[in-house]
Scaffold this active site. Structure first.
Site, PDB file in Angstrom:
ATOM      1  N   HIS A 109       0.868  -1.190   0.000  1.00 39.14           N
ATOM      2  CA  HIS A 109       0.000   0.000   0.000  1.00 39.14           C
ATOM      3  C   HIS A 109       0.903   1.239   0.000  1.00 39.14           C
ATOM      4  O   HIS A 109       1.863   1.304   0.777  1.00 39.14           O
ATOM      5  CB  HIS A 109      -0.909  -0.006   1.223  1.00 39.14           C
ATOM      6  CG  HIS A 109      -1.846   1.151   1.242  1.00 39.14           C
ATOM      7  ND1 HIS A 109      -2.930   1.242   0.385  1.00 39.14           N
ATOM      8  CD2 HIS A 109      -1.838   2.299   1.969  1.00 39.14           C
ATOM      9  CE1 HIS A 109      -3.556   2.388   0.602  1.00 39.14           C
ATOM     10  NE2 HIS A 109      -2.914   3.047   1.548  1.00 39.14           N
ATOM     11  N   GLN A 171       6.613   5.103  -5.619  1.00 35.55           N
ATOM     12  CA  GLN A 171       6.663   3.847  -6.382  1.00 35.55           C
ATOM     13  C   GLN A 171       8.098   3.380  -6.613  1.00 35.55           C
ATOM     14  O   GLN A 171       8.355   2.172  -6.623  1.00 35.55           O
ATOM     15  CB  GLN A 171       5.849   3.981  -7.673  1.00 35.55           C
ATOM     16  CG  GLN A 171       4.357   4.080  -7.320  1.00 35.55           C
ATOM     17  CD  GLN A 171       3.411   3.990  -8.485  1.00 35.55           C
ATOM     18  OE1 GLN A 171       3.769   4.380  -9.597  1.00 35.55           O
ATOM     19  NE2 GLN A 171       2.208   3.512  -8.243  1.00 35.55           N
ATOM     20  N   GLU A 174       8.824   1.552  -3.605  1.00 37.46           N
ATOM     21  CA  GLU A 174       8.102   0.269  -3.559  1.00 37.46           C
ATOM     22  C   GLU A 174       8.834  -0.826  -4.327  1.00 37.46           C
ATOM     23  O   GLU A 174       8.834  -1.988  -3.912  1.00 37.46           O
ATOM     24  CB  GLU A 174       6.698   0.442  -4.153  1.00 37.46           C
ATOM     25  CG  GLU A 174       5.777   1.276  -3.268  1.00 37.46           C
ATOM     26  CD  GLU A 174       4.346   1.250  -3.750  1.00 37.46           C
ATOM     27  OE1 GLU A 174       4.115   1.397  -4.972  1.00 37.46           O
ATOM     28  OE2 GLU A 174       3.456   1.094  -2.903  1.00 37.46           O
TER      29      GLU A 174
HETATM   30  C1  GAR Z   1       1.348   0.534  -6.195  1.00 36.97           C
HETATM   31  O1  GAR Z   1       1.717   1.869  -5.970  1.00 36.97           O
HETATM   32  C2  GAR Z   1       0.646  -0.045  -4.980  1.00 36.97           C
HETATM   33  O2  GAR Z   1       1.145   0.438  -3.781  1.00 36.97           O
HETATM   34  C3  GAR Z   1      -0.760   0.417  -5.213  1.00 36.97           C
HETATM   35  O3  GAR Z   1      -0.966   0.258  -6.592  1.00 36.97           O
HETATM   36  C4  GAR Z   1       0.264   0.445  -7.276  1.00 36.97           C
HETATM   37  C5  GAR Z   1       0.485  -0.712  -8.227  1.00 36.97           C
HETATM   38  O4  GAR Z   1       1.535  -0.456  -9.092  1.00 36.97           O
HETATM   39  N1  GAR Z   1      -1.669  -0.356  -4.443  1.00 36.97           N
HETATM   40  C6  GAR Z   1      -2.745   0.142  -3.849  1.00 36.97           C
HETATM   41  O5  GAR Z   1      -3.071   1.298  -3.919  1.00 36.97           O
HETATM   42  C7  GAR Z   1      -3.576  -0.885  -3.082  1.00 36.97           C
HETATM   43  N2  GAR Z   1      -4.313  -0.247  -2.043  1.00 36.97           N
HETATM   44  P1  GAR Z   1       1.991  -1.552 -10.160  1.00 36.97           P
HETATM   45  O6  GAR Z   1       0.724  -2.038 -10.883  1.00 36.97           O
HETATM   46  O7  GAR Z   1       2.909  -0.830 -11.086  1.00 36.97           O
HETATM   47  O8  GAR Z   1       2.654  -2.670  -9.409  1.00 36.97           O
END
Ligand code: GAR
Length: 202
Positions: A109, A171, A174
């Site tokens: 998240h 991101q 992440e």
């Molecule tokens: C990420 O930033 C993740 O944290 C968020 O969606 C994105 C997915 O990126 N998730 C949420 O908001 C869930 N509550 P990606 O498709 O490039 O992996």
């Protein structure tokens, strides 16, 4: 020992890419066996193809949540998945699915939980005026963005940040944090005390 992962994504799939890169480099002791998505044009499908990983779009239209999740679980079980990894999966999982994989579902998240649960955590952080936000990897329980925390990484918020600049910074964090959290979860002995996940010291 290699752990079999199943990834579920609704979106771009960049976290999937970094997990696959971490596997291929030998950093992660796991193998993504299956990628599932609820969106026909999810970037995750393209990334799965790039890495030669089986993937499947499952259309949720007209299905009750429980029935859709039964389909998800059927495919994950058939692929021998031991740990389910959510990367930007935007549907709420049914309690039955969460119980089926109890303490074996991870989610990422884009905020330091318990702050800014739910949709658009980037905008929530900007609107609140926090100086720090970040990302959280947690075990999924029956409440949204709520389960025991595996790992968190703080990210600074700048005065001139826009939604896009903050999102990009979080991101980037992440993409390093998710492989690290999965590795920790798989390799380090741990126990749950209440909602606190405790990693045993080596
Ligand atoms: C990420 O930033 C993740 O944290 C968020 O969606 C994105 C997915 O990126 N998730 C949420 O908001 C869930 N509550 P990606 O498709 O490039 O992996």
């Amino acid at each position: 020992m290699t752990t079999s992962l199943g990834v579920i994504s609704s979106g771009r799939g960049e976290n999937l890419r970094y997990i696959l890169l971490a596997e291929r480099s030998g950093y992660l002791p796991s193998q993504v066996k299956l990628v599932l998505t609820d969106q026909p044009d999810a970037g995750a499908l393209k990334i799965a193809r790039e890495f030669d990983v089986p993937s499947l779009y499952l259309d949720p239209k007209g299905l009750a949540r429980e029935d859709y999740d039964l389909q998800l679980a059927g495919h994950l079980d058939a692929a021998g998945v031991e740990l389910v990894v959510l990367t930007g999966y935007m549907r709420i999982l049914s309690p039955a699915f969460v119980r089926h994989y109890k303490d074996r579902i991870l989610n990422i998240h884009p905020a330091l939980l318990p702050s800014f649960r739910g949709m658009d955590a980037f905008q929530q952080a900007l609107d609140h005026g926090v100086k720090w936000t970040g990302t959280t990897i947690h075990i999924v329980d029956e409440e949204v963005d709520h389960g025991p925390i595996v790992w968190q990484v703080p990210v600074p918020v700048r005065d001139d940040d826009t939604h896009e600049s903050l999102k990009a910074r979080i991101q980037r964090a992440e993409h390093r944090a998710y492989p690290k959290a999965i590795k920790k979860f798989l390799e380090e002995r741990h126990k749950l005390v209440g909602r606190k996940l405790i990693f045993e010291k080596k």
